[in-house]
Motif scaffolding. Structure first.
Motif, PDB file in Angstrom:
ATOM      1  N   TYR B 212       0.852  -1.187   0.000  1.00  0.00           N
ATOM      2  CA  TYR B 212       0.000   0.000   0.000  1.00  0.00           C
ATOM      3  C   TYR B 212       0.891   1.241   0.000  1.00  0.00           C
ATOM      4  N   GLU B 213       0.421   2.272  -0.685  1.00  0.00           N
ATOM      5  CA  GLU B 213       1.209   3.508  -0.737  1.00  0.00           C
ATOM      6  C   GLU B 213       0.327   4.709  -0.420  1.00  0.00           C
ATOM      7  N   THR B 214       0.894   5.614   0.342  1.00  0.00           N
ATOM      8  CA  THR B 214       0.161   6.838   0.690  1.00  0.00           C
ATOM      9  C   THR B 214       1.022   8.053   0.335  1.00  0.00           C
ATOM     10  N   PRO B 215       0.374   9.180   0.060  1.00  0.00           N
ATOM     11  CA  PRO B 215       1.097  10.364  -0.418  1.00  0.00           C
ATOM     12  C   PRO B 215       1.585  11.253   0.728  1.00  0.00           C
ATOM     13  N   ALA B 216       2.463  12.184   0.406  1.00  0.00           N
ATOM     14  CA  ALA B 216       2.753  13.287   1.329  1.00  0.00           C
ATOM     15  C   ALA B 216       1.543  14.217   1.296  1.00  0.00           C
ATOM     16  N   ALA B 217       0.963  14.438   2.458  1.00  0.00           N
ATOM     17  CA  ALA B 217      -0.235  15.271   2.552  1.00  0.00           C
ATOM     18  C   ALA B 217       0.069  16.455   3.451  1.00  0.00           C
ATOM     19  N   GLN B 218      -0.564  17.592   3.136  1.00  0.00           N
ATOM     20  CA  GLN B 218      -0.199  18.818   3.841  1.00  0.00           C
ATOM     21  C   GLN B 218      -1.377  19.394   4.609  1.00  0.00           C
ATOM     22  N   HIS B 219      -1.045  20.084   5.705  1.00  0.00           N
ATOM     23  CA  HIS B 219      -2.068  20.549   6.632  1.00  0.00           C
ATOM     24  C   HIS B 219      -2.944  21.632   6.007  1.00  0.00           C
ATOM     25  N   ARG B 318       5.324   3.726   2.049  1.00  0.00           N
ATOM     26  CA  ARG B 318       5.167   2.514   1.243  1.00  0.00           C
ATOM     27  C   ARG B 318       5.195   1.373   2.250  1.00  0.00           C
ATOM     28  N   GLN B 319       4.089   0.664   2.324  1.00  0.00           N
ATOM     29  CA  GLN B 319       3.944  -0.346   3.369  1.00  0.00           C
ATOM     30  C   GLN B 319       3.672  -1.709   2.751  1.00  0.00           C
ATOM     31  N   GLN B 320       4.529  -2.650   3.095  1.00  0.00           N
ATOM     32  CA  GLN B 320       4.347  -4.028   2.639  1.00  0.00           C
ATOM     33  C   GLN B 320       3.818  -4.824   3.829  1.00  0.00           C
ATOM     34  N   LEU B 321       2.565  -5.247   3.718  1.00  0.00           N
ATOM     35  CA  LEU B 321       1.919  -5.936   4.836  1.00  0.00           C
ATOM     36  C   LEU B 321       1.652  -7.383   4.490  1.00  0.00           C
ATOM     37  N   ALA B 322       1.673  -8.220   5.501  1.00  0.00           N
ATOM     38  CA  ALA B 322       1.230  -9.607   5.324  1.00  0.00           C
ATOM     39  C   ALA B 322       0.344  -9.972   6.502  1.00  0.00           C
ATOM     40  N   ILE B 323      -0.671 -10.786   6.195  1.00  0.00           N
ATOM     41  CA  ILE B 323      -1.586 -11.245   7.245  1.00  0.00           C
ATOM     42  C   ILE B 323      -1.753 -12.755   7.108  1.00  0.00           C
ATOM     43  N   GLY B 324      -1.788 -13.412   8.233  1.00  0.00           N
ATOM     44  CA  GLY B 324      -2.078 -14.839   8.246  1.00  0.00           C
ATOM     45  C   GLY B 324      -3.322 -15.086   9.075  1.00  0.00           C
ATOM     46  N   ALA B 395      -3.490   1.053   5.098  1.00  0.00           N
ATOM     47  CA  ALA B 395      -2.955  -0.242   4.674  1.00  0.00           C
ATOM     48  C   ALA B 395      -3.649  -1.392   5.409  1.00  0.00           C
ATOM     49  N   LEU B 396      -3.569  -1.380   6.724  1.00  0.00           N
ATOM     50  CA  LEU B 396      -4.069  -2.525   7.494  1.00  0.00           C
ATOM     51  C   LEU B 396      -5.558  -2.745   7.272  1.00  0.00           C
ATOM     52  N   GLU B 397      -6.326  -1.657   7.282  1.00  0.00           N
ATOM     53  CA  GLU B 397      -7.774  -1.820   7.203  1.00  0.00           C
ATOM     54  C   GLU B 397      -8.247  -2.228   5.812  1.00  0.00           C
ATOM     55  N   GLN B 398      -7.416  -2.004   4.804  1.00  0.00           N
ATOM     56  CA  GLN B 398      -7.737  -2.604   3.502  1.00  0.00           C
ATOM     57  C   GLN B 398      -7.333  -4.073   3.488  1.00  0.00           C
ATOM     58  N   LEU B 399      -6.179  -4.366   4.081  1.00  0.00           N
ATOM     59  CA  LEU B 399      -5.712  -5.756   4.079  1.00  0.00           C
ATOM     60  C   LEU B 399      -6.728  -6.660   4.788  1.00  0.00           C
TER      61      LEU B 399
END
Lengths: 175, 773
Positions: B212-219, B318-324, B395-399
């Motif tokens: 999963y990838e997320t952007p730089a976001a500004q206030h 950039r997050q590489q997640l795995a779930i079992g 990331a996690l809540e989509q996974l």
């Protein structure tokens, strides 16, 4: 209250060209001399002492400086002060005071349609322009009319509700 | 302070922005929970609302002082470059210019470990020189007269490039740092481990691995960052648009070598912070330095472009997640390898750890996270409303949703089955936990039972429902001091250092004080955010203001009431324990005999009663967290790839809701910012120069009213919370955490396509729709 623009060093580049203006500002005839390049927003904030109109972008992108020019909502950062001579300008300070609130201001408080408050003077004046032209808007009409006024705190739902409440209050006969 | 426990201090823990810290705290007097309340829990109108709707509220931008100069900053146009020569004399000679500073003039003045002006730019927009002039135009013309000979150096914007062999080293130790809070080991990630996640993944009946990838976001606070500084002899007064006047003060004192007594920082009103205004920044120091040099007050307010280019942001990830999981949907293993590009420096800057949700959302015995912070040629990052958790939850809540799809299980049921009764990290129980109620009530409100699988949907417009959850440490804690003064006429001033960001701090503290004291709201004035006159507290960050300062205000009010009743006792000829305060009068509980609060205060030798109290420790052995479950209904236009959020339900457990009106405003605002993060917002830069391409509100898209659903339903799902004397937890950050994942899950439910990169732009959505499912 009319006040002279700040006197500047004669050599200062900003002082080279000034224009005399006379406008109706919040119901009072106001005379001032303003640098030609000043926007209405600069005149209001730096010279007239009216800081209710905010500078959020100075580029016509955020709506925080919205004021009424001859009753029409405009971005004060996109109007030259010199253009306002002979015209009517209303800022938030001309709408109501904490003691005597306009129905729109009252509605924004009743619905808690504000957080930090920085965009609120602009939101309220954009809403006033709408209600003066269309006393009975529906929610979608309100949303379209306010789509040029950003609120980063995210009060949009309550702002639209407040404008509808104010519209209803304005239609009620005075009791 | 009269409490006999005042001398004892204990160590206690509080959580700030996902980070647990130990502090000393003074034991506090135990107050019983409120019974039936008359003010707390009611939608009292904002006490500062009339000032805000009439333009009377004065923000830092509005401060105008006699003789005030306008400060401007020369910034690097290069992403990385050395200043070989700097010619300031032409600028200094321009009439109207009263002070000019280059790096050589301010050597040794440091903020966050770095010089306030830099002779070597490490990002486009970095401060190189500063000046002050009698008006803005002169200041801008003077900037154009500064001559710089640049020696550009190789820069690197993207983390992959910064990690590649042969990349220019941005710091001597290399570009790879451990994320998180602990000591940084160059080249190594921060690692968290419980159980044996690799083995559990290997053994799991079902495993999924996704990136999963997320952007730089500004206030993009509507009030840009800014300060006005004025000297009076060797004393400094600074108006700053800030979340924390005391953090600004300590930064100024440290940089300028001034005692705290000589630095006054004020913030009566501020136009949005969201984590970007927790302390002083370079512009603050430059305003103070230019004011000292010129002998005039200096206003240093960033333009919108500067606010974007050199300002704060939530770092990309950039997050590489795995779930079992087991086939029946029990989560048995979770891993995350997260890469966070954190700009040119970490020291003194906070970016948030996006591995937090993997560690603490679900009951799971086997968890391993690796967190990398990668230096790049970008500005330093900052906290931004639930730093880390917003990225991590996307990331996690989509996974978890993808796992539910894989197993053919309902996403709400899968979540309910994996919620943890105790804090999954420490194993300690939560002081209260309403997450399951949030899920159940939210599901009912959105009509979750009507959710249909994507294969049933055809045509151009497709509707979908999505869910996501959040856990966030929001119990607050010390230090927070409050002082209450009851004046001779019965009017009351509550003094607190807490800045009101628009969240309703002033209003809620008014309610707490009036409730406890038994006086009318109209008798109470909250004076706040002024280091000269108000007592210490942390900044308004980490969802901690209500749960930190609120209990201190109640204690101070109780102390004033104690003194008031003691004074009333001889007047009414009855013991203090038989008296109570109601509607501005001290009354005998049985006889009803009464005397006005005002006349008691006026009869005192001191003509006033002062109560000062501080927030006590948090209870040991429990974990303090707020919870949220959010539900989105979206409509996807498959022809144009646009997503409209049609309905949104936001259910929360943040303990007692002190003011439903201001609370629901804050929740709705968090949802709006989450919608922007999901669908609209991303900083974009030119790779060649490193300069931002969308440094304005036209091109950096924050939500407008038309991006908002017409309604956002806010649900209070809180069980009683016993861990402080007002029963309230924080609610500032939970509302943004799950939003983007809930929307992405709804898009997947509408279309059958997973959008694992935020924001979900039309281009990305159309590409996903045209690809094979």
């Amino acid at each position: 209250m009319a006040r002279r623009a700040a006197t500047r060093s004669a050599k200062s580049p900003a002082a080279r060209h000034v224009t005399q203006i006379e406008l109706e500002l919040n119901g009072r005839v106001t005379r001032a001399s303003v640098p030609d390049h000043w926007t209405l927003l600069e005149f209001l904030r730096k010279s007239a002492g009216l800081t209710g109109a905010k500078e959020g972008c100075n580029a016509g992108e955020c709506g925080a400086c919205t004021v009424l020019l001859d009753g029409v909502a405009v971005y004060a950062c996109c109007v030259l002060a010199a253009e306002t001579s002979g015209r009517r300008v209303m800022t938030i300070e001309g709408l109501g005071t904490p003691e005597r609130l306009d129905p729109l201001q009252e509605a924004f408080l009743a619905d808690d349609a504000l957080q930090c408050g920085f965009c609120i003077p602009g939101q309220i004046l954009a809403a006033k322009a709408l209600l003066d032209a269309e006393p009975s808007p529906d929610r979608e009409c309100v949303r379209r009319a306010l789509s040029g006024n950003l609120c980063r705190c995210g009060c949009y739902v309550k702002i639209a509700t407040a404008v509808l409440r104010a519209a209803a209050a304005r239609r009620e006969p005075e009791r | 302070m009269s409490d006999d426990c005042a001398e004892k201090t204990v160590e206690t823990e509080l959580e700030i922005e996902g980070r647990k810290v130990k502090v000393r705290a003074q034991m506090e007097r135990q107050l019983p929970p409120w019974g039936k309340t008359t003010l707390v829990g009611k939608s009292l109108r904002r006490v500062d609302g009339p000032d805000k709707v009439t333009g009377a509220a004065r923000y830092t931008h509005d401060v105008q002082l006699p003789g005030m100069l306008y400060g401007k900053v020369l910034r690097s146009p290069h992403a990385r470059a050395r200043v070989a020569e700097l010619g300031l004399s032409a600028a200094a000679k321009l009439p109207g210019v009263l002070a000019v500073l280059g790096p050589g003039d301010v050597r040794g003045v440091r903020l966050g470990g770095r010089e306030v002006l830099s002779a070597e730019a490490s990002y486009a927009g970095e401060e190189i020189a500063a000046l002050a002039a009698t008006d803005e135009e002169t200041a801008e013309e003077a900037l154009s007269l500064i001559r710089v000979r640049w020696e550009p150096l190789p820069h690197v914007l993207e983390p992959e490039d910064a990690m590649a062999p042969g990349a220019p080293a941005l710091q001597p130790g290399g570009n790879v740092l451990g994320g998180g809070f602990g000591p940084q080991t160059p080249g190594k990630p921060e690692v968290y481990e419980r159980g044996d996640a690799p083995a559990a993944l290997e053994a799991a009946e079902v495993t999924l691995e996704r990136i999963y990838e997320t952007p730089a976001a500004q206030h993009a606070c509507l009030e840009t960052h800014g300060a006005v500084a004025a000297w009076d002899g060797d004393g400094l007064t600074v108006w700053e648009s800030t979340q924390g006047v005391f953090f600004v003060r300590s930064a100024l004192c440290e940089a300028l070598g001034l005692p705290a007594s000589r630095v006054r920082v004020l913030c009566p009103f501020m136009g949005g912070g969201f984590g970007s205004k927790n302390s002083a920044d370079r512009y603050t120091l430059l305003a103070a330095l230019l004011a000292r040099r010129s002998g005039r007050p200096v206003r240093m307010v960033l333009s919108r472009r500067e606010d974007f280019e050199a300002g704060a942001y939530r770092p990309a990830s950039r997050q590489q997640l795995a779930i079992g999981l087991t086939r029946r949907g029990r989560i048995v293993a979770l891993t995350s390898r997260a890469v966070n590009p954190v700009g040119s420096a970490l020291e003194g800057h906070y970016f948030g750890s996006c591995v937090g949700p993997v560690q603490d959302f679900y009951s799971c015995a086997n968890v391993r996270t690796e967190n990398y912070a990668i230096l790049t040629s970008s500005p330093p990052p900052s906290a931004f409303r639930a730093p880390g958790h917003v990225q991590g939850a996307f990331a996690l809540e989509q996974l978890v949703d993808e796992a539910a799809d894989e197993l053919g299980l309902d996403p709400v049921r899968l979540r309910l089955a994996n919620l943890s009764a105790n804090d999954p990290d420490s194993g300690l129980p939560y002081a209260s936990n309403g997450l399951a109620s949030c899920l159940r009530l939210g599901a009912k409100a959105i009509g979750w039972d009507s959710r249909k699988p994507p294969r049933t949907k055809t045509g151009r417009f497709r509707s979908g429902l999505g869910v996501a959850i959040a856990t966030w440490g929001a119990g607050g804690g010390p230090p927070a001091v409050a002082q209450i003064v009851l004046h001779e006429d019965g009017s009351v001033v509550v003094l607190t250092g807490a800045c009101d960001l628009g969240t309703g701090t002033r209003t809620v503290m008014t309610q707490i004080a009036a409730e406890e004291l038994g006086v009318a709201v109209s008798a109470v004035l909250v004076a706040n955010g002024d280091t000269r006159t108000t007592p210490y507290c942390l900044p308004s960050f980490g969802s901690l203001t209500v749960a930190s300062t609120g209990p201190a205000v109640r204690l101070a009010a109780a102390e004033v009431k104690r003194q008031l009743l003691d004074a009333a006792s001889p007047i009414l000829g009855a013991p203090a324990s038989s008296l109570l305060v109601m509607r501005g009068k001290v009354r005998h509980a049985v006889t009803g005999k009464s005397v006005a609060v005002a006349s008691i205060a006026a009869s005192l030798p001191a003509r006033m009663i002062v109560g000062t109290s501080q927030r006590g420790p948090n209870p040991d052995g429990v974990v303090l967290a707020s919870f949220s479950a959010q539900f989105a209904q979206v409509e996807v236009d498959c022809r144009f790839g646009t997503v409209r959020v049609k309905r949104f339900v936001s259910a929360h457990d943040c303990g007692r809701v002190l003011n439903p009106a201001t609370w629901s405003s804050q929740i709705q605002g968090g949802v709006l910012q989450g919608i922007g993060y999901a669908l609209l917002e991303q900083r974009t830069r030119d790779p060649g120069t490193g300069r931002q391409l969308n440094a304005g509100l036209l091109d950096y898209k924050i939500p407008t009213v038309l991006d908002s659903p017409p309604e956002i339903e806010v649900i209070d799902a809180a069980p009683p919370y016993p861990a402080n004397n007002i029963g309230a937890k924080g609610s500032g950050e939970p509302p943004i955490i799950p939003v983007a994942a809930a929307i992405a899950n709804a898009v997947a439910n509408a279309t059958g396509r997973r959008l694992r990169t935020a924001p979900i732009t039309p281009a990305r959505l159309l590409a996903a729709l045209s690809a094979e499912p």
